[in-house]
Design an enzyme around this catalytic site. Sequence first.
Site, short mmCIF file in Angstrom:
data_model
loop_
_atom_site.label_atom_id
_atom_site.label_comp_id
_atom_site.label_asym_id
_atom_site.label_seq_id
_atom_site.Cartn_x
_atom_site.Cartn_y
_atom_site.Cartn_z
N ARG A 132 0.96 -1.14 -0.14
CA ARG A 132 0.01 0.02 0.01
C ARG A 132 1.01 1.10 -0.05
O ARG A 132 0.68 2.14 -0.69
CB ARG A 132 -0.93 0.03 1.13
N ARG A 138 -2.36 -16.08 4.08
CA ARG A 138 -3.88 -16.55 4.14
C ARG A 138 -4.34 -16.80 2.87
O ARG A 138 -4.17 -16.48 1.97
CB ARG A 138 -4.81 -15.43 4.90
N GLU A 195 -9.25 -24.30 5.50
CA GLU A 195 -8.42 -25.13 6.31
C GLU A 195 -9.25 -25.84 7.46
O GLU A 195 -10.30 -24.97 7.91
CB GLU A 195 -7.33 -24.32 7.25
N HIS A 219 -0.20 -25.30 7.47
CA HIS A 219 -0.18 -24.08 8.25
C HIS A 219 0.68 -24.11 9.16
O HIS A 219 0.39 -24.01 10.52
CB HIS A 219 -1.68 -23.62 8.72
N GLY A 269 3.81 -22.16 9.34
CA GLY A 269 4.57 -21.07 9.09
C GLY A 269 5.24 -20.65 10.49
O GLY A 269 6.54 -20.40 10.60
C1 8YV Z 1 -0.43 -18.93 13.84
C2 8YV Z 1 -0.61 -17.28 11.79
O1 8YV Z 1 0.08 -19.95 14.07
O2 8YV Z 1 -0.23 -15.89 13.46
C3 8YV Z 1 -0.74 -16.02 12.47
O3 8YV Z 1 -1.18 -14.97 11.90
O4 8YV Z 1 -1.01 -17.40 10.73
C4 8YV Z 1 0.01 -18.77 12.28
O5 8YV Z 1 1.12 -18.73 12.07
C5 8YV Z 1 -1.85 -18.89 13.93
O6 8YV Z 1 -2.38 -17.58 13.72
C6 8YV Z 1 -2.11 -18.95 15.57
O7 8YV Z 1 -3.73 -18.62 15.84
#
Ligand code: 8YV
Length: 331
Positions: free
Chosen positions: A181, A243, A272, A293, A295
């Site tokens: 942005r 996401r 998911e 998921h 990460g």
């Molecule tokens: C988390 C994530 O594990 O923090 C985030 O936004 O996408 C993840 O890596 C998850 O959200 C835990 O609530």
Amino acid sequence: MSVKKPVVIVTRKLPDDVETRMRELFDTRLNLEDRAMSAAELAEAVKTAQVLVPTVTDRIDAALIEQAGPQLEMIANFGNGVDNIDVKAAAKKGIIVTNTPNVLTEDTADMAMGLMIAVSRRFVEGAQAINRDKWRGWSPTWMLGHRIWGKRLGIIGMGRIGTAVARRAKAFGLSIHYHNRNRVAARTEDELEATYWDTLDQMLPRVDFLSVNCPHTAATRHMLSAERLSLMQPGAIIINTARGEVIDEAALTQAIAHGKIAGAGLDVFASEPAVAPDLMKLVKQGKVVVLPHMGSATKEGRHEMGDRVLINIRTWADSHRPPDRVLPTGD
Ligand code: 8YV
């Protein structure tokens, strides 16, 4: 004099020492079973807790917030992204929302870089060949992938995680392009030798890799639409550690299936934990690498996320402004 501890309800199993500290500091109700709470259980929780600690697997939408009792003062998300929470509806009811920024930046950036290499160098197919006893020895023409050094990476969302991905990618010899942005500080652009594109449509046809690192909001939902995906090069690889909703997943699947895009590395999905069957076909063909998921899934990261939650609740309980407060955006 004993001070009444706030009632804190945690929706999922957290690391043991985070839970222990949570119990020491607050009147904490844990979910030792680690299954997502049902809608009825969540409704009960918002009628009981002063502080709710949800995760990405809990939908804290306007309808649920509407059911909250007047005692609910804070939603301290265990996670960075807050697209699971209707922050506007919470603000309307005077409920503070916090998240856990910074502590998962490096882990998520590692995952993006790992997926980039895994897809282009065919890690999963190679590992499977051995696991399935299909390796007949070295061959000059077998299991060839593509070099990443010297290629161009486009980053969508040059916040903390996007910048951390860019630093890694630069070290791997990729040149950095980004769309955000706002343009980042000149010293960051200089450090990364990054090229800024004020429109995504201009950047997409020029990059070999694309990493999605923006939050999911109303403005970014399906930002990578069928039309936008059609602008990309046939050899391009898309990485998503943000996401699933940011990409039109069905359109991405079609684009890869028809050779309009080479492949993808995905750690996040639109629905998911379900992964669409058509996408799974591409996984089986080795064009797409999928992860569940993961990460931020490091022991260190999850402990630090817990620490952020504790700090946020503790500062609020001490009548200060929690450091990771999330305010509603215009989106
Ligand atoms: C988390 C994530 O594990 O923090 C985030 O936004 O996408 C993840 O890596 C998850 O959200 C835990 O609530």
